[in-house]
Design a protein around this motif. Structure first.
Motif, short mmCIF file in Angstrom:
data_model
loop_
_atom_site.label_atom_id
_atom_site.label_comp_id
_atom_site.label_asym_id
_atom_site.label_seq_id
_atom_site.Cartn_x
_atom_site.Cartn_y
_atom_site.Cartn_z
N THR A 79 -4.99 0.68 11.14
CA THR A 79 -5.89 0.35 10.03
C THR A 79 -5.50 1.12 8.78
O THR A 79 -5.37 2.34 8.80
CB THR A 79 -7.34 0.68 10.42
OG1 THR A 79 -7.74 -0.17 11.49
CG2 THR A 79 -8.27 0.48 9.23
N ALA A 80 -5.28 0.38 7.71
CA ALA A 80 -4.84 0.98 6.45
C ALA A 80 -4.71 -0.11 5.40
O ALA A 80 -4.77 -1.30 5.71
CB ALA A 80 -3.49 1.69 6.63
N VAL A 81 -4.48 0.33 4.18
CA VAL A 81 -4.04 -0.59 3.13
C VAL A 81 -2.51 -0.62 3.19
O VAL A 81 -1.87 0.43 3.18
CB VAL A 81 -4.52 -0.16 1.74
CG1 VAL A 81 -3.98 -1.12 0.68
CG2 VAL A 81 -6.04 -0.11 1.70
N TYR A 82 -1.97 -1.81 3.26
CA TYR A 82 -0.52 -1.98 3.37
C TYR A 82 0.04 -2.42 2.03
O TYR A 82 -0.49 -3.34 1.40
CB TYR A 82 -0.19 -2.99 4.46
CG TYR A 82 -0.31 -2.42 5.85
CD1 TYR A 82 -1.56 -2.14 6.39
CD2 TYR A 82 0.82 -2.15 6.62
CE1 TYR A 82 -1.69 -1.59 7.66
CE2 TYR A 82 0.70 -1.60 7.89
CZ TYR A 82 -0.56 -1.33 8.40
OH TYR A 82 -0.67 -0.78 9.66
N TYR A 83 1.12 -1.76 1.63
CA TYR A 83 1.74 -2.01 0.34
C TYR A 83 3.19 -2.47 0.52
O TYR A 83 3.95 -1.87 1.28
CB TYR A 83 1.76 -0.75 -0.51
CG TYR A 83 0.40 -0.19 -0.83
CD1 TYR A 83 -0.21 0.73 0.03
CD2 TYR A 83 -0.26 -0.56 -1.99
CE1 TYR A 83 -1.45 1.26 -0.27
CE2 TYR A 83 -1.51 -0.03 -2.29
CZ TYR A 83 -2.10 0.88 -1.43
OH TYR A 83 -3.33 1.40 -1.74
N CYS A 84 3.55 -3.47 -0.22
CA CYS A 84 4.93 -3.90 -0.33
C CYS A 84 5.60 -3.05 -1.41
O CYS A 84 4.97 -2.73 -2.42
CB CYS A 84 4.95 -5.38 -0.71
SG CYS A 84 6.57 -6.08 -1.04
#
Length: 121
Positions: A91-96
Motif C-alpha cells: 500500500t502506497a502512492v506509486y509514482y512513474c
C-alpha cells in the motif's frame, strides 16, 4: 519538460493484482530509463522497479521480486507495472519516473503525480 501521467491504481484485496500504466509526453521517451517509485505514509519514497531505455535490463527491489513486472512500449511512450500477489505492505502512492539517462543508475529527474494503491488484508 516531460509529463508523466499514471493510471491503474485502486483498492484490491491481499493476493490480488493491479496493473499500473504511465503515459509520457515527448519524442525522446525511448532514450531514457523509466522507473516506478512508491511512498507509504510516514516513509521515504523508494524505487520499486526500473527498466533501461531499450527494455533490455530491469531492476526490482527485493520485496517485489517475483511479484512485480515492469515493461515498456517505446512506440506508445508508455511504461507499465504489473503487480501480482499484492500484500498490505504494498500500500502506497506509486509514482512513474523518468531517468536522467538511458540507465537507471544515473538516477531520476521527473515524476508523475502518483496513483494510490491500497491493499486490504
Amino acid at each position: 519538460q516531460v509529463q508523466l501521467v499514471e493510471s491503474g491504481g485502486g483498492l484490491v484485496q491481499a493476493g490480488g493484482s493491479l496493473r499500473l500504466s504511465c503515459a509520457a509526453s515527448g519524442r525522446t521517451f525511448s532514450s531514457y530509463a523509466m522507473g516506478w517509485f512508491r511512498q507509504a505514509p510516514g516513509k521515504e519514497r523508494e524505487l520499486v522497479a526500473a527498466i533501461t531505455w531499450s527494455g533490455g535490463s530491469t531492476y526490482y527491489r527485493d520485496s517485489v521480486k517475483g511479484r512485480f513486472t515492469i515493461s515498456r512500449d517505446n512506440a506508445k511512450n508508455a511504461v507499465s507495472l504489473q503487480m501480482n500477489s499484492l500484500q498490505p505492505e504494498d500500500t502506497a502512492v506509486y509514482y512513474c519516473a523518468r531517468g536522467r539517462t538511458g540507465a537507471w543508475s544515473a538516477g531520476f529527474d521527473s515524476w508523475g503525480q502518483g496513483t494510490q494503491v491500497t491493499v486490504s488484508s
